[in-house]
Enzyme design. Structure first.
Site, PDB file in Angstrom:
ATOM      1  N   ARG A 100       0.840  -1.291  -0.011  1.00  0.00           N
ATOM      2  CA  ARG A 100       0.171   0.032   0.037  1.00  0.00           C
ATOM      3  C   ARG A 100       0.944   1.290   0.076  1.00  0.00           C
ATOM      4  O   ARG A 100       0.242   2.517   0.353  1.00  0.00           O
ATOM      5  CB  ARG A 100      -0.859   0.019   1.127  1.00  0.00           C
ATOM      6  CG  ARG A 100      -1.952  -1.142   1.070  1.00  0.00           C
ATOM      7  CD  ARG A 100      -2.905  -1.128  -0.191  1.00  0.00           C
ATOM      8  NE  ARG A 100      -3.898  -2.238   0.082  1.00  0.00           N
ATOM      9  CZ  ARG A 100      -3.816  -3.238  -0.529  1.00  0.00           C
ATOM     10  NH1 ARG A 100      -2.546  -3.518  -1.200  1.00  0.00           N
ATOM     11  NH2 ARG A 100      -4.692  -3.995  -0.335  1.00  0.00           N
TER      12      ARG A 100
ATOM     13  N   SER B 116     -12.083   0.323   2.331  1.00  0.00           N
ATOM     14  CA  SER B 116     -11.342  -0.022   3.371  1.00  0.00           C
ATOM     15  C   SER B 116     -10.583   0.909   4.027  1.00  0.00           C
ATOM     16  O   SER B 116      -9.506   1.502   3.422  1.00  0.00           O
ATOM     17  CB  SER B 116     -10.194  -1.476   3.034  1.00  0.00           C
ATOM     18  OG  SER B 116     -11.171  -2.549   2.570  1.00  0.00           O
TER      19      SER B 116
ATOM     20  N   GLU C 125      -5.903   3.966   5.373  1.00  0.00           N
ATOM     21  CA  GLU C 125      -5.480   3.685   4.048  1.00  0.00           C
ATOM     22  C   GLU C 125      -5.845   5.033   3.396  1.00  0.00           C
ATOM     23  O   GLU C 125      -4.923   5.110   2.180  1.00  0.00           O
ATOM     24  CB  GLU C 125      -6.136   2.389   3.619  1.00  0.00           C
ATOM     25  CG  GLU C 125      -5.653   2.070   2.470  1.00  0.00           C
ATOM     26  CD  GLU C 125      -6.065   0.842   1.764  1.00  0.00           C
ATOM     27  OE1 GLU C 125      -6.373   0.334   0.718  1.00  0.00           O
ATOM     28  OE2 GLU C 125      -6.324  -0.313   2.743  1.00  0.00           O
TER      29      GLU C 125
END
Length: 279
Positions: free
Chosen positions: A95, A172, A273
């Site tokens: 990520r 998410s 995130e």
């Protein structure tokens, strides 16, 4: 907003696809599947543009874009020059990339080039996909895999569907934490003292990743949890949803509560995130 469009492809095995940063990501995935090219089929249904995918090394259902990105064409704001950054230059990790860490704000992504494999089977490694195709005697096609991913995402409100309030989220909200061996063993001990077992997923275990959704739900924030105008999706424990009149401050307040509770119970600080703008 970057609105550069245009898609081209060349070669046969592998096939090099180039896409403008403004191209719709899911439509681009659909095009590669139509050409029977494997490598990003499990990334179907993700909203956004092609240019956004390298920034956080977008991943889902066992694939990450870094696995197939060949290079990224950028505008370097330091000197105004256009450059081509090869895959290894992008610093891809879980990520993350240089675009959202060490060189954040330096580059504008113009185009992304992918190397995909023609005729290869789909990547069916993630538990949800294996369950979806369980009992079938033949290997699923790329098209069937793409449709399966979209259906699974829809079942978790991770596909934009008109009228579904659980879709009003930023996806998410927390990353699956990557732990050191001592951290992982400590987490196991904490779970055992509560009579719990950390779920085992081969796709996560390979990197000592732990399910953030499991941590959130076992900290009291179950699917359907509501706190006034914000809450947790009824279909996905990592999606913070707007129940209709929430402001960004409301969403961030719930995010903070979840992070603090998970850290208190499990000793792990969940990392958000989404990118926060103006906070």
């Amino acid at each position: 907003k970057i609105a550069i469009t245009g898609i081209n492809h060349e070669g046969h095995h592998p096939v090099r696809f180039g896409a403008g940063a403004g191209e719709d990501w899911d439509q681009f995935v659909a095009l590669t599947v139509q050409h029977n090219c494997a490598g990003i089929e499990c990334l179907s249904g993700i909203p956004g543009s092609v240019g956004g995918t390298p920034v956080q090394n977008v991943g889902a259902y066992g694939q990450e874009v870094s696995q197939t990105i060949d290079s990224v064409q950028v505008l370097d704001l330091k000197d105004g020059q256009e450059r081509e950054l090869l895959k290894d230059d992008c610093g891809f990790k879980y990520r993350t990339s240089i675009f959202n860490t060490t060189e954040r704000g330096r580059y504008i992504i113009l185009r992304v080039n992918f190397m995909l494999t023609h005729g290869d089977p789909p990547h069916i490694a993630y538990a949800d996909l294996q369950k979806y195709f369980a009992g079938r005697s033949t290997t699923p096609t790329l098209a069937a895999t793409r449709e399966a991913v979209r259906q699974i995402r829809a079942s978790k409100a991770m596909l934009i569907v008109a009228g579904d309030e659980d879709c009003r989220s930023a996806g998410s909200f927390f990353k699956n934490p990557v732990l050191s061996s001592p951290q992982y063993e400590q987490l196991k001990l904490r779970a055992e003292t509560r009579g719990l077992q950390i779920p085992s997923y081969p796709a996560l275990e390979a990197q000592r990743k732990v399910s953030a959704a499991w941590l959130v739900e076992h900290s009291g924030y179950v699917k359907g949890y509501s706190n006034g105008v914000v809450g947790i999706s009824r279909k996905h424990a990592l999606a913070i949803v707007n129940r209709g009149s929430a402001h960004a401050a409301d969403v961030l307040a719930l995010k903070d509560q979840i992070q603090e509770r998970v850290q208190e119970i499990w000793g792990i600080r969940l990392e958000a995130e989404p990118v926060m703008v103006g906070f």
